[in-house]
Design a protein around this motif. Structure first.
Motif, PDB file in Angstrom:
ATOM      1  N   ILE A 185       0.727  -1.235  -0.046  1.00 49.24           N
ATOM      2  CA  ILE A 185      -0.040   0.015  -0.061  1.00 49.24           C
ATOM      3  C   ILE A 185       0.987   1.192   0.009  1.00 49.24           C
ATOM      4  O   ILE A 185       0.534   2.318  -1.030  1.00 49.24           O
ATOM      5  N   ALA A 186       1.768   1.416   1.053  1.00 49.30           N
ATOM      6  CA  ALA A 186       2.293   2.512   1.159  1.00 49.30           C
ATOM      7  C   ALA A 186       3.421   2.871  -0.274  1.00 49.30           C
ATOM      8  O   ALA A 186       3.422   3.716  -0.904  1.00 49.30           O
ATOM      9  N   PRO A 187       4.285   1.714  -0.696  1.00 54.61           N
ATOM     10  CA  PRO A 187       4.912   2.125  -1.912  1.00 54.61           C
ATOM     11  C   PRO A 187       3.945   2.435  -3.018  1.00 54.61           C
ATOM     12  O   PRO A 187       4.420   3.287  -3.996  1.00 54.61           O
ATOM     13  N   ALA A 188       2.977   1.973  -3.362  1.00 57.07           N
ATOM     14  CA  ALA A 188       2.055   2.281  -4.507  1.00 57.07           C
ATOM     15  C   ALA A 188       1.502   3.504  -4.380  1.00 57.07           C
ATOM     16  O   ALA A 188       1.696   4.240  -5.209  1.00 57.07           O
ATOM     17  N   VAL A 189       1.114   3.986  -2.788  1.00 54.93           N
ATOM     18  CA  VAL A 189       0.839   5.352  -2.947  1.00 54.93           C
ATOM     19  C   VAL A 189       1.967   6.514  -3.376  1.00 54.93           C
ATOM     20  O   VAL A 189       1.822   7.367  -4.198  1.00 54.93           O
ATOM     21  N   ARG A 190       2.874   5.861  -2.841  1.00 54.24           N
ATOM     22  CA  ARG A 190       4.337   6.852  -3.096  1.00 54.24           C
ATOM     23  C   ARG A 190       4.597   6.866  -4.746  1.00 54.24           C
ATOM     24  O   ARG A 190       5.122   7.825  -5.185  1.00 54.24           O
ATOM     25  N   LEU A 191       4.399   5.658  -5.341  1.00 50.84           N
ATOM     26  CA  LEU A 191       5.022   5.711  -6.552  1.00 50.84           C
ATOM     27  C   LEU A 191       3.968   6.679  -7.463  1.00 50.84           C
ATOM     28  O   LEU A 191       4.169   7.271  -8.605  1.00 50.84           O
ATOM     29  N   ILE A 192       2.427   6.086  -7.158  1.00 53.95           N
ATOM     30  CA  ILE A 192       1.465   6.951  -8.054  1.00 53.95           C
ATOM     31  C   ILE A 192       1.761   8.560  -7.898  1.00 53.95           C
ATOM     32  O   ILE A 192       1.268   9.190  -9.006  1.00 53.95           O
ATOM     33  N   THR A 193       2.037   8.933  -6.624  1.00 51.18           N
ATOM     34  CA  THR A 193       1.910  10.500  -6.443  1.00 51.18           C
ATOM     35  C   THR A 193       3.405  10.986  -6.818  1.00 51.18           C
ATOM     36  O   THR A 193       3.783  12.201  -6.686  1.00 51.18           O
TER      37      THR A 193
ATOM     38  N   LYS B 164       7.997  14.163   0.967  1.00 51.95           N
ATOM     39  CA  LYS B 164       6.960  14.848   2.018  1.00 51.95           C
ATOM     40  C   LYS B 164       6.080  15.489   0.944  1.00 51.95           C
ATOM     41  O   LYS B 164       6.430  15.860  -0.188  1.00 51.95           O
ATOM     42  N   ILE B 165       4.848  15.741   1.680  1.00 50.92           N
ATOM     43  CA  ILE B 165       3.751  16.281   0.795  1.00 50.92           C
ATOM     44  C   ILE B 165       4.319  17.564   0.423  1.00 50.92           C
ATOM     45  O   ILE B 165       4.916  18.411   1.001  1.00 50.92           O
ATOM     46  N   SER B 166       3.932  18.180  -0.741  1.00 54.00           N
ATOM     47  CA  SER B 166       4.119  19.496  -1.317  1.00 54.00           C
ATOM     48  C   SER B 166       5.526  19.559  -1.730  1.00 54.00           C
ATOM     49  O   SER B 166       5.934  20.561  -2.252  1.00 54.00           O
ATOM     50  N   SER B 167       6.507  18.409  -1.603  1.00 52.18           N
ATOM     51  CA  SER B 167       7.880  18.948  -1.999  1.00 52.18           C
ATOM     52  C   SER B 167       7.842  18.312  -3.528  1.00 52.18           C
ATOM     53  O   SER B 167       7.300  17.458  -4.128  1.00 52.18           O
TER      54      SER B 167
ATOM     55  N   MET C 148      -1.389  15.540   7.593  1.00 46.99           N
ATOM     56  CA  MET C 148      -0.712  16.516   8.119  1.00 46.99           C
ATOM     57  C   MET C 148       0.099  16.336   9.132  1.00 46.99           C
ATOM     58  O   MET C 148       1.353  16.987   9.309  1.00 46.99           O
ATOM     59  N   PHE C 149      -0.239  15.447   9.936  1.00 46.42           N
ATOM     60  CA  PHE C 149       0.985  15.005  11.159  1.00 46.42           C
ATOM     61  C   PHE C 149       1.867  14.119  10.645  1.00 46.42           C
ATOM     62  O   PHE C 149       3.083  13.947  11.052  1.00 46.42           O
ATOM     63  N   MET C 150       1.552  13.240   9.467  1.00 46.09           N
ATOM     64  CA  MET C 150       2.520  12.332   8.825  1.00 46.09           C
ATOM     65  C   MET C 150       3.496  12.955   8.093  1.00 46.09           C
ATOM     66  O   MET C 150       4.509  12.560   7.794  1.00 46.09           O
ATOM     67  N   GLY C 151       2.831  13.967   7.291  1.00 43.08           N
ATOM     68  CA  GLY C 151       3.631  14.582   6.169  1.00 43.08           C
ATOM     69  C   GLY C 151       3.691  13.874   5.042  1.00 43.08           C
ATOM     70  O   GLY C 151       4.724  14.098   4.272  1.00 43.08           O
ATOM     71  N   GLU C 152       3.230  12.692   4.959  1.00 43.84           N
ATOM     72  CA  GLU C 152       3.477  12.073   3.774  1.00 43.84           C
ATOM     73  C   GLU C 152       2.264  10.778   3.729  1.00 43.84           C
ATOM     74  O   GLU C 152       1.851  10.263   4.766  1.00 43.84           O
ATOM     75  N   LEU C 153       2.014  10.426   2.350  1.00 44.01           N
ATOM     76  CA  LEU C 153       0.568   9.690   2.291  1.00 44.01           C
ATOM     77  C   LEU C 153       0.574   8.178   2.493  1.00 44.01           C
ATOM     78  O   LEU C 153      -0.265   7.557   2.635  1.00 44.01           O
TER      79      LEU C 153
ATOM     80  N   LYS D  46      -5.550   7.821  15.483  1.00 40.36           N
ATOM     81  CA  LYS D  46      -4.721   7.669  16.608  1.00 40.36           C
ATOM     82  C   LYS D  46      -3.264   8.434  16.041  1.00 40.36           C
ATOM     83  O   LYS D  46      -2.181   8.632  17.072  1.00 40.36           O
ATOM     84  N   ILE D  47      -3.304   8.525  14.712  1.00 37.91           N
ATOM     85  CA  ILE D  47      -2.149   9.388  14.209  1.00 37.91           C
ATOM     86  C   ILE D  47      -1.987  10.799  14.815  1.00 37.91           C
ATOM     87  O   ILE D  47      -2.989  11.587  14.454  1.00 37.91           O
ATOM     88  N   GLU D  48      -1.074  11.142  15.526  1.00 40.44           N
ATOM     89  CA  GLU D  48      -1.130  12.491  16.212  1.00 40.44           C
ATOM     90  C   GLU D  48       0.349  13.047  15.809  1.00 40.44           C
ATOM     91  O   GLU D  48       1.303  12.586  15.517  1.00 40.44           O
ATOM     92  N   PHE D  49       0.564  14.437  16.685  1.00 41.79           N
ATOM     93  CA  PHE D  49       1.537  15.012  16.575  1.00 41.79           C
ATOM     94  C   PHE D  49       2.864  14.168  16.839  1.00 41.79           C
ATOM     95  O   PHE D  49       2.734  13.533  18.147  1.00 41.79           O
ATOM     96  N   GLN D  50       3.856  14.117  16.343  1.00 44.25           N
ATOM     97  CA  GLN D  50       5.250  13.414  17.149  1.00 44.25           C
ATOM     98  C   GLN D  50       6.314  14.532  16.903  1.00 44.25           C
ATOM     99  O   GLN D  50       6.800  14.779  15.788  1.00 44.25           O
ATOM    100  N   LEU D  51       7.388  14.331  17.894  1.00 41.55           N
ATOM    101  CA  LEU D  51       8.267  14.916  17.868  1.00 41.55           C
ATOM    102  C   LEU D  51       9.302  14.544  16.905  1.00 41.55           C
ATOM    103  O   LEU D  51       9.382  13.073  16.574  1.00 41.55           O
ATOM    104  N   PHE D  52      10.005  15.422  16.103  1.00 43.35           N
ATOM    105  CA  PHE D  52      11.164  14.987  15.014  1.00 43.35           C
ATOM    106  C   PHE D  52      10.365  14.571  13.702  1.00 43.35           C
ATOM    107  O   PHE D  52      11.081  14.184  12.924  1.00 43.35           O
ATOM    108  N   ARG D  53       9.037  14.721  13.762  1.00 42.41           N
ATOM    109  CA  ARG D  53       8.424  14.612  12.325  1.00 42.41           C
ATOM    110  C   ARG D  53       7.585  15.912  12.183  1.00 42.41           C
ATOM    111  O   ARG D  53       6.519  16.119  12.598  1.00 42.41           O
ATOM    112  N   PRO D  54       8.248  16.648  11.318  1.00 43.01           N
ATOM    113  CA  PRO D  54       7.878  18.030  10.948  1.00 43.01           C
ATOM    114  C   PRO D  54       6.511  18.081  10.097  1.00 43.01           C
ATOM    115  O   PRO D  54       5.868  16.986   9.538  1.00 43.01           O
ATOM    116  N   VAL D  55       5.584  19.016  10.719  1.00 44.40           N
ATOM    117  CA  VAL D  55       4.236  19.349   9.968  1.00 44.40           C
ATOM    118  C   VAL D  55       4.505  20.617   9.006  1.00 44.40           C
ATOM    119  O   VAL D  55       5.563  21.325   9.233  1.00 44.40           O
ATOM    120  N   LEU D  56       3.519  20.452   8.287  1.00 41.82           N
ATOM    121  CA  LEU D  56       3.704  21.495   7.040  1.00 41.82           C
ATOM    122  C   LEU D  56       3.369  22.963   7.809  1.00 41.82           C
ATOM    123  O   LEU D  56       2.459  22.978   8.592  1.00 41.82           O
TER     124      LEU D  56
END
Ligand code: AMP
Length: 545
Positions: free
Chosen positions: A42-50, A57-60, A171-176, A193-203
């Motif tokens: 799942i994760a690799p497919a979404v990354r390849l499609i986008t 990161k999103i928007s990069s 927005m918390f993950m920074g990646e789809l 359950k996905i929440e803000f995490q230290l050392f994972r930047p948000v947009l």
């Protein structure tokens, strides 16, 4: 064992996405595709499609820089192959993902050959459609109309949740990729359950350009917090105990280039677990701000950093707090976020700020910012929450207007409150070749009631003709006009139009011959354009750092 999904299937999906212009159809195609994947795909497919094979990161922009693969190399590999018949469907999605990881990982001596060898292995066993999309993925140029927004909708549909929930998780993950995986495997609860995490930047939250202070006060309910707008590079600084990491506006890590900022935060920010946001600017003698390009040099430097620290000293100004002692502050109003920030930072690290209800005070504050060499002001609504990645009216940027001296060549009779006045002035610049005055904008803003009355009488005396509600006049009255931008205009013969024009002053000390020329307008337009283009280029470079 379940069958692996081939890269050919993914390439065919991309082709189908490219073949339809209908957004809903695209969403359905992706949703169905996601449903048929194995969990680990799942994760690799979404990354390849986008077009983010490395989980960029999103928007990069795409990941071709990190892969260090050039067009030239690809061209060479393709040419070598000639018309050989190639097989198809031999690689799975996971195989391709592994190849990408290996290409990115190979570095140092011989890495260019190694990267080329891996690419050759991939490309020689691919059909045309696979090759086409593999190359598009490398360069992040998918052209199938699947924006991050469309992908988020497809994920929401596949999981069976609302778009807002996916957006928040993203927005918390920074990646789809990871969001899709968690959503499909753990459903709504997993996403929640996905929440803000230290050392994972948000947009970062973004700002809109304000037309004037009037608009700011209107949108912000009569009161606003103004901060200096520094012309530097935005940083999001994560701190846990002694560990400090710094991320750029496009979420690239820049810690290594800024050891002085790291040290400053370690020493001066009194919190164990915190994420603060601010602007880093380069400074010269007496701590005077230097242009944006200078700070960029620092951000790009990873070698000889200590020399760079001497050459380009920087200064940090903090303006927000988005995480504090185990709690995300994103849903806390700006007023409280600032108060907390001010409690943990010494004043010299804070952005200069003024909370006011008065347009005059705001104007003076803008002058002060300019005198000290900064870019303008930001205006922030006191009750606003932090909305990562979105641009809106909760944050405005205010840049001082540029001005032109223009001649009034016509005016429209006003209506409503302005009935009886000639109020909408047609403003013209002088064509230096023909001597003609050519309109580049209109405005009814900037004069007091008394000035309107006087101007109406004056213009009537200069009247040449009247057509409908427009009075044409001899070009005599010169006004100083502030504006935010010059645009190309097909509507005016001059070819240019001012955005947000307003009259600053009536310049009776100037004659129409001394008014600004069309040539100057053209020059200003080009400068503005070059500035913008350079800045975009530089920001892109930064994000790849
Ligand atoms: P712009 O890049 O013109 O859209 O302006 C927004 C940028 O201004 C932000 O992304 C920050 O990098 C920068 N900036 C400078 N000073 C401030 C401030 N006090 N608050 C927020 N952003 C600021």
């Amino acid at each position: 064992m379940a069958r692996a999904t081939s890269f050919l299937q993914l390439a065919e999906l991309c082709a189908a996405l490219e073949a339809t212009t209908k957004k809903l159809k695209k969403i359905e195609l992706i949703r169905d595709f996601l449903h048929h994947l194995q969990p680990e795909e799942i994760a690799p497919a979404v990354r390849l499609i986008t077009g983010h094979p490395l989980g960029g990161k999103i928007s990069s922009p795409g990941d071709s820089r990190a892969l260090e693969v050039s067009w030239h190399t690809i061209q060479r590999v393709l040419n070598e192959q000639g018309d050989e018949l190639s097989s198809s469907g031999s690689f799975s999605i996971l195989d391709v993902q592994n190849y990408f990881n290996n290409i990115a990982a190979s570095s140092g001596r011989g890495s260019r050959q190694q990267k080329e060898k891996l690419l050759r292995e991939l490309l020689t066993s691919m059909s045309d459609v696979e090759k086409k999309y593999l190359i598009k993925i490398i360069f992040g140029e998918m052209q199938h109309g699947v924006s991050e927004g469309v992908m988020m909708q497809a994920i929401a549909k596949a999981v069976g949740v609302g778009l807002e929930q996916v957006r928040r998780a993203a927005m918390f993950m920074g990646e789809l990729g990871e969001v899709a995986k968690i959503g499909l495997q753990q459903g709504k609860e997993g996403l929640a359950k996905i929440e803000f995490q230290l050392f994972r930047p948000v947009l970062p939250m973004l700002a809109e350009l304000a037309t004037d202070f009037e608009q700011v006060f209107k949108e912000h309910g009569g009161e606003s917090a103004f901060e200096f707008k520094f012309d530097g590079a935005r940083v999001q600084i994560h701190k846990h105990g002694h560990e400090v990491r710094i991320f750029s506006r496009r979420l690239a890590e820049v810690t290594e280039s800024l050891p002085d900022v790291v040290e400053l935060v370690q020493k001066e920010v009194r919190a164990d677990e915190v994420v603060v946001e601010g602007e880093v600017i380069a400074v010269g003698d007496e701590q005077k701000p230097l242009p944006f390009q200078e700070v960029l040099r620092r951000f790009r430097r990873v070698h000889d950093v200590s020399a760079a620290m001497q050459e380009v000293p920087v200064k940090l100004y903090l303006f927000d707090l988005i995480y504090y002692q185990g709690q995300s502050m994103i849903d806390v109003p700006y007023r409280q976020r600032w108060e907390q920030l001010a409690r943990i930072c010494p004043p010299h690290l804070l952005a200069e700020r003024l909370v006011t209800k008065s347009p005059e005070e705001a104007e003076q504050f803008l002058q002060k910012a300019m005198e000290q060499g900064h870019e303008g002001l930001m205006a922030k609504a006191l009750d606003s929450l932090y909305s990562p990645g979105s641009r809106g009216k909760k944050w405005f940027k205010i840049k001082p207007a540029e001005t032109l001296d223009l001649v009034i060549v016509a005016a429209d009779w006003g209506y409503g409150r302005r009935t009886g006045w000639l109020s909408n002035y047609h403003l013209a610049a002088r064509d230096e070749k023909s001597g003609e005055f050519q309109v580049i904008g209109k405005t009814f803003k900037g004069l007091t009631d008394a000035e309107f009355t006087e101007m109406t009488q004056r213009l009537q005396q200069l009247k040449v003709k009247e057509e409908g509600s427009t009075v044409y006049v001899h070009p005599q009255v010169v006004v100083e006009v502030a504006y935010n931008e010059i645009q190309r205009s097909p509507q005016y013969k001059s070819g240019f139009a001012l955005r947000f024009a307003r009259i600053r002053a009536i310049r009776d000390d100037k004659s129409p011959e001394q008014a600004d020329t069309l040539l100057r307008v053209k020059r200003l337009y080009e400068q503005q354009f070059q500035r913008k283009a350079r800045r975009i280029q530089e920001v892109n470079l930064l994000s790849e750092g």
